[in-house]
Design a protein around this motif. Structure first.
Motif, mmCIF file in Angstrom:
data_model
loop_
_atom_site.group_PDB
_atom_site.id
_atom_site.type_symbol
_atom_site.label_atom_id
_atom_site.label_comp_id
_atom_site.label_asym_id
_atom_site.label_seq_id
_atom_site.Cartn_x
_atom_site.Cartn_y
_atom_site.Cartn_z
ATOM 1 N N GLY A 1 -42.422 -21.085 -5.627
ATOM 2 C CA GLY A 1 -42.806 -20.124 -6.147
ATOM 3 C C GLY A 1 -44.374 -20.944 -6.663
ATOM 4 N N GLN A 2 -45.197 -20.409 -7.755
ATOM 5 C CA GLN A 2 -45.772 -21.397 -8.246
ATOM 6 C C GLN A 2 -45.672 -22.054 -9.277
ATOM 7 N N ALA A 3 -46.326 -23.350 -9.663
ATOM 8 C CA ALA A 3 -46.140 -23.715 -10.740
ATOM 9 C C ALA A 3 -46.697 -25.497 -10.972
ATOM 10 N N LEU A 4 -47.184 -25.806 -12.387
ATOM 11 C CA LEU A 4 -48.415 -26.717 -12.692
ATOM 12 C C LEU A 4 -47.788 -27.776 -13.785
ATOM 13 N N LEU A 5 -48.181 -29.248 -12.725
ATOM 14 C CA LEU A 5 -47.266 -30.324 -14.663
ATOM 15 C C LEU A 5 -48.035 -30.399 -15.533
ATOM 16 N N CYS A 6 -47.524 -29.991 -16.503
ATOM 17 C CA CYS A 6 -48.884 -29.976 -17.786
ATOM 18 C C CYS A 6 -47.783 -31.121 -18.732
ATOM 19 N N VAL A 7 -48.420 -32.849 -18.694
ATOM 20 C CA VAL A 7 -47.873 -33.605 -19.376
ATOM 21 C C VAL A 7 -48.972 -33.232 -21.322
ATOM 22 N N ALA A 8 -47.285 -33.145 -22.014
ATOM 23 C CA ALA A 8 -48.408 -32.661 -22.983
ATOM 24 C C ALA A 8 -46.674 -33.331 -24.529
ATOM 25 N N ASP A 9 -47.920 -33.637 -25.583
ATOM 26 C CA ASP A 9 -46.869 -34.109 -26.338
ATOM 27 C C ASP A 9 -46.665 -32.800 -26.938
ATOM 28 N N VAL A 10 -45.769 -31.919 -27.623
ATOM 29 C CA VAL A 10 -45.335 -30.320 -28.023
ATOM 30 C C VAL A 10 -45.730 -30.889 -29.831
ATOM 31 N N THR A 11 -46.060 -32.315 -30.519
ATOM 32 C CA THR A 11 -46.071 -32.415 -31.248
ATOM 33 C C THR A 11 -47.798 -32.988 -31.745
ATOM 34 N N ASP A 12 -48.374 -32.461 -30.742
ATOM 35 C CA ASP A 12 -50.101 -33.257 -30.898
ATOM 36 C C ASP A 12 -50.007 -31.435 -30.630
ATOM 37 N N GLN A 13 -51.028 -31.613 -31.661
ATOM 38 C CA GLN A 13 -52.018 -29.606 -31.158
ATOM 39 C C GLN A 13 -52.652 -29.551 -30.840
ATOM 40 N N SER A 14 -53.784 -30.771 -30.365
ATOM 41 C CA SER A 14 -54.839 -30.650 -29.511
ATOM 42 C C SER A 14 -54.003 -31.171 -28.526
ATOM 43 N N ALA A 15 -52.949 -31.539 -27.883
ATOM 44 C CA ALA A 15 -52.644 -31.767 -26.316
ATOM 45 C C ALA A 15 -52.108 -30.244 -26.137
ATOM 46 N N VAL A 16 -51.298 -29.368 -27.569
ATOM 47 C CA VAL A 16 -51.103 -28.140 -27.105
ATOM 48 C C VAL A 16 -52.212 -27.700 -27.054
ATOM 49 N N ALA A 17 -53.134 -28.023 -27.291
ATOM 50 C CA ALA A 17 -53.991 -26.165 -26.630
ATOM 51 C C ALA A 17 -54.740 -26.873 -25.399
ATOM 52 N N ALA A 18 -55.091 -28.133 -25.475
ATOM 53 C CA ALA A 18 -55.144 -28.151 -24.112
ATOM 54 C C ALA A 18 -54.413 -28.123 -22.943
ATOM 55 N N MET A 19 -53.121 -28.267 -23.168
ATOM 56 C CA MET A 19 -51.760 -27.422 -22.041
ATOM 57 C C MET A 19 -52.416 -26.054 -21.702
ATOM 58 N N MET A 20 -52.824 -25.388 -23.076
ATOM 59 C CA MET A 20 -52.474 -24.245 -23.079
ATOM 60 C C MET A 20 -54.262 -23.070 -22.407
#
Length: 253
Positions: free
Chosen positions: A58-77
């Motif tokens: 399969g295909q996978a990407l690691l995203c280390v991000a705190d979901v309570t941090d809007q900027s981190a969530v935006a970077a993950m998207m």
């Protein structure tokens, strides 16, 4: 990370380094979905899940991000968009499930719990909207909990937050139906998972009082199977619902 071919669907699973989140990521990957594996800080656990998915082809990407941090969530998207150019499934699984007597719950404990479970789900859903709207067959699945319906001692912060996910699910179902996005909640109950982590340190006390009609506890893989079904083509006429997966411990209405 393996992105050698164009996937037919892409999913983001928050809190997918262990337990139910890990099994959801693996279950969706087994069905051919590319997975963004999100962890808050345990990069080694997240990478292990990524490696498992790649090992199965399969295909996978690691995203280390705190979901309570809007900027981190935006970077993950942004990372998901840069990698695959799409997002079709969002699974809001990240949670804190610690137990404490009401007398001992600090303001920080209360706010941290609600932030991860509720703020995280809202931030991820909002940030994902441009990609989900472009999908044409997108699904948001929130992972709730049985005790948000039954109540439980020493879990007032967790029960409150998980109950809020039910309201978020129904509200988002109304808002996003014009975009063809389904929004549902799965409420697991009596599932065997690891309880030696920072987000959940002991076995829930209510497990000693409840007994599934089927005579056993569930597995994380069984919760994952429910997510795979709700995210798939057979569940496109289901939205705004809570699916109880608890072996008959609680008979929801």
């Amino acid at each position: 990370m393996n992105t050698s071919s164009k996937p037919t669907a892409v999913a983001l699973v928050t809190g997918s380094g262990r337990n139910i989140g890990r099994e959801i990521a693996l279950g969706l990957a087994a069905s051919g979905v590319a997975i963004a594996v999100n962890v808050r800080s345990s990069a080694a656990e997240g990478q292990a899940v990524v490696d498992e998915i790649i090992a199965m082809g399969g295909q996978a990407l690691l995203c280390v991000a705190d979901v309570t941090d809007q900027s981190a969530v935006a970077a993950m998207m942004a990372a998901i968009q840069a990698t695959w150019g799409r997002l079709d499934i969002l699974v809001n699984n990240a949670a804190i499930r610690r137990e404490a007597k009401i007398d001992d719950i600090s303001v920080r404990d209360w706010r941290d719990t609600l932030a991860v479970i509720l703020d995280g789900a809202f931030f991820c859903a909002q940030a994902a909207l441009p990609l989900l709207r472009a999908s044409g067959r997108a699904a948001i699945i929130n992972i709730g909990g049985m005790t948000s319906h039954t109540g439980a001692a020493e879990r007032v912060h967790v029960v409150t937050a998980k109950a809020g996910l039910g309201g978020l699910t129904r509200a988002l179902a109304h808002d996003l139906s014009p975009d063809g996005i389904t929004v549902n909640c799965i409420a697991p109950g009596m599932v065997d998972t690891r309880r030696d982590t920072a987000s959940s340190t002991t076995a829930p006390k209510h497990h000693a009082r409840h007994h599934p009609l089927l005579g056993r506890r569930g597995t994380a893989a069984e919760i994952a199977a429910s997510v795979v079904w709700l995210a798939g083509p057979s569940a496109r006429f289901i939205t705004g619902q809570t699916l109880h997966v608890n072996g008959g411990t609680y008979l929801g209405v």
